[in-house]
Design a protein around this motif. Structure first.
Motif, short mmCIF file in Angstrom:
data_model
loop_
_atom_site.label_atom_id
_atom_site.label_comp_id
_atom_site.label_asym_id
_atom_site.label_seq_id
_atom_site.Cartn_x
_atom_site.Cartn_y
_atom_site.Cartn_z
N PRO A 106 0.79 -1.24 0.00
CA PRO A 106 0.00 0.00 0.00
C PRO A 106 0.81 1.28 0.00
CG PRO A 106 0.06 -0.90 2.20
CD PRO A 106 0.78 -1.89 1.32
N GLY A 107 2.12 1.18 -0.20
CA GLY A 107 2.94 2.38 -0.34
C GLY A 107 2.91 3.27 0.88
N LEU A 108 2.77 4.56 0.67
CA LEU A 108 2.77 5.53 1.77
C LEU A 108 1.34 5.74 2.28
CD1 LEU A 108 5.37 8.03 0.30
CD2 LEU A 108 5.74 6.32 2.11
N ILE A 109 0.71 4.65 2.69
CA ILE A 109 -0.66 4.70 3.16
C ILE A 109 -0.78 5.66 4.34
CG2 ILE A 109 -0.29 2.68 4.67
CD1 ILE A 109 -3.24 1.92 4.07
N THR A 110 -1.89 6.38 4.37
CA THR A 110 -2.10 7.35 5.46
C THR A 110 -2.57 6.64 6.73
OG1 THR A 110 -4.42 7.74 4.91
CG2 THR A 110 -2.77 9.09 3.75
N ALA A 111 -2.41 7.33 7.84
CA ALA A 111 -2.88 6.79 9.11
C ALA A 111 -4.39 6.62 9.09
CB ALA A 111 -2.46 7.71 10.26
N GLU A 112 -5.09 7.54 8.46
CA GLU A 112 -6.55 7.46 8.37
C GLU A 112 -6.98 6.20 7.61
OE1 GLU A 112 -10.41 10.03 6.74
OE2 GLU A 112 -8.36 10.74 6.36
N GLN B 257 -6.24 3.08 9.63
CA GLN B 257 -7.23 2.89 10.70
C GLN B 257 -8.51 2.27 10.15
OE1 GLN B 257 -6.85 3.59 14.23
NE2 GLN B 257 -8.51 2.12 13.97
N LYS B 258 -8.93 2.73 8.97
CA LYS B 258 -10.13 2.15 8.35
C LYS B 258 -9.90 0.68 7.98
CE LYS B 258 -12.07 6.47 6.57
NZ LYS B 258 -12.40 7.26 5.35
N ALA B 259 -8.69 0.37 7.52
CA ALA B 259 -8.37 -1.02 7.23
C ALA B 259 -8.48 -1.86 8.49
CB ALA B 259 -6.96 -1.12 6.64
N ALA B 260 -7.96 -1.33 9.59
CA ALA B 260 -8.07 -2.04 10.87
C ALA B 260 -9.51 -2.23 11.27
CB ALA B 260 -7.32 -1.26 11.96
N ASP B 261 -10.32 -1.20 11.12
CA ASP B 261 -11.73 -1.28 11.51
C ASP B 261 -12.49 -2.31 10.68
OD1 ASP B 261 -11.19 0.75 13.30
OD2 ASP B 261 -12.02 2.34 12.03
N ASN B 262 -12.09 -2.48 9.42
CA ASN B 262 -12.79 -3.37 8.52
C ASN B 262 -12.12 -4.74 8.34
OD1 ASN B 262 -15.09 -1.78 7.71
ND2 ASN B 262 -13.68 -0.46 6.59
N GLY B 263 -11.09 -5.00 9.14
CA GLY B 263 -10.44 -6.31 9.09
C GLY B 263 -9.65 -6.58 7.83
N HIS C 187 7.44 1.94 6.50
CA HIS C 187 6.30 2.83 6.75
C HIS C 187 5.04 2.02 7.03
CE1 HIS C 187 3.45 6.15 6.21
NE2 HIS C 187 2.77 5.35 5.40
N VAL C 188 4.81 0.98 6.22
CA VAL C 188 3.61 0.15 6.40
C VAL C 188 3.61 -0.52 7.76
CG1 VAL C 188 2.33 -1.84 5.52
CG2 VAL C 188 3.34 -0.21 3.91
N ALA C 189 4.75 -1.06 8.16
CA ALA C 189 4.85 -1.73 9.46
C ALA C 189 4.60 -0.75 10.60
CB ALA C 189 6.21 -2.39 9.61
N ARG C 190 5.19 0.43 10.50
CA ARG C 190 5.04 1.43 11.57
C ARG C 190 3.59 1.88 11.70
NH1 ARG C 190 4.49 6.66 11.47
NH2 ARG C 190 5.12 6.83 9.27
N ILE C 191 2.98 2.20 10.57
CA ILE C 191 1.62 2.72 10.64
C ILE C 191 0.62 1.62 10.99
CG2 ILE C 191 0.73 2.50 8.25
CD1 ILE C 191 0.22 5.62 8.54
N GLY C 192 0.96 0.38 10.61
CA GLY C 192 0.12 -0.74 11.01
C GLY C 192 0.12 -0.92 12.52
N LYS C 193 1.30 -0.81 13.11
CA LYS C 193 1.40 -0.92 14.57
C LYS C 193 0.66 0.21 15.26
CE LYS C 193 5.37 -1.69 16.46
NZ LYS C 193 6.82 -1.62 16.78
#
Length: 214
Positions: A124-130, A133-139, A156-162
Motif C-alpha cells: 500500500p505504499g505511503l498509506i495514510t494513518a486514516e 485505521q479504516k483497514a483495521a476497523d474493517n479487518g 512505513h507500512v509496518a510502523r503505521i500498522g502498529k
C-alpha cells in the motif's frame, strides 16, 4: 510459509500453477494463494484456472487458495469488482495498493479500506494513518512484501500498522521461481521492516486465519 499473493502465467508470472505450487512445496509452504492480476476482462478465466489447480491438493500436503489481485482498477470500480470476485468463487481478494513503484490511481487505498470484503491491500505504499485505521476497523490486512520495488515502503507500512492496529501479513507477490521464500526469510523481512522478533512471528501467524480446513 503461508503466501497469500502469487502470480502465474495466467497474468504476468513465469510458471504454470503446478510448477509454482511444486516449487512452493519444496520451500516449505503449507499454503499458497493463486492471485493473478485481474480486471473485468479476465477475472472469470483467472478464477477458473486457480480452481482447477486445486487438483494438486489430492497429492500434495499444501492448501491451494483461489484468489485474485484486482489491479489498476479505477477506485470507483473496485467495490463492484470485489463483489464479482466473491460471486465467482474467490477465497482470497487482494487489491493492488498505491505502491510508489507503479502509477496506481490516487484514491485506490482509500477506496479499498472501506470494503470489508477485501482481504489484503497489497503493497500500500505511503498509506495514510486514516486509511490504515479504516483497514483495521474493517479487518483488511496491510501487506509487507518481499517484492523488489514495492518493498521500499515496508518500514512505513509496518510502523503505521502498529500505530493503528491494522493487521499485517507478509507475502511475496511472486512472479518467478526465485521470488519464493522460506518462513525464516519471511520473518527476517518482517523484522527488516522494523518489527521485533516477537512482532514478526505474530505477523506471520496472521495468515493462518485464511486457511481452509480440508
Amino acid at each position: 510459509m503461508i503466501d497469500l499473493h502469487t502470480h502465474t502465467v495466467f497474468s504476468d508470472g513465469e510458471l504454470i500453477p503446478s510448477e509454482l505450487i511444486r516449487r512452493a512445496q519444496i520451500k516449505g509452504y503449507t499454503a499458497i494463494a493463486l492471485t493473478d492480476h485481474t480486471d473485468y476482462s479476465n477475472i472469470e478465466q483467472v478464477i477458473s484456472a486457480a480452481e482447477k489447480a486445486r487438483y494438486l491438493e489430492d497429492v500434495m500436503d499444501i492448501d491451494i487458495l483461489v484468489g485474485v489481485e484486482l489491479t489498476h482498477i479505477p477506485p470507483s470500480k473496485i467495490a463492484p469488482m470485489v463483489r464479482m470476485a466473491r460471486q465467482l468463487g474467490a477465497e482470497i481478494v487482494v487489491v493492488h495498493g498505491e505502491t510508489i513503484s507503479e502509477p496506481v490511481a490516487p484514491g485506490t487505498n482509500s477506496a479499498v479500506v472501506n470494503i470489508p470484503d477485501v482481504d489484503i491491500l497489497s503493497h500500500p505504499g505511503l498509506i495514510t494513518a486514516e486509511d490504515a485505521q479504516k483497514a483495521a476497523d474493517n479487518g483488511i490486512c496491510l501487506e509487507i512484501t518481499s517484492r523488489n520495488g514495492h518493498n521500499k515502503t515496508n518500514g512505513h507500512v509496518a510502523r503505521i500498522g502498529k500505530e493503528t492496529g491494522a493487521e499485517l501479513v507478509v507475502n511475496t507477490d511472486a512472479h518467478a521461481p526465485g521470488d519464493l521464500i522460506t518462513s525464516n526469510q519471511a520473518k527476517m523481512i518482517a523484522m527488516g521492516s522494523g518489527l521485533t522478533e516477537r512482532e514478526a512471528e505474530k505477523v506471520l501467524a496472521n495468515s493462518k486465519r485464511f486457511i481452509r480446513k480440508r
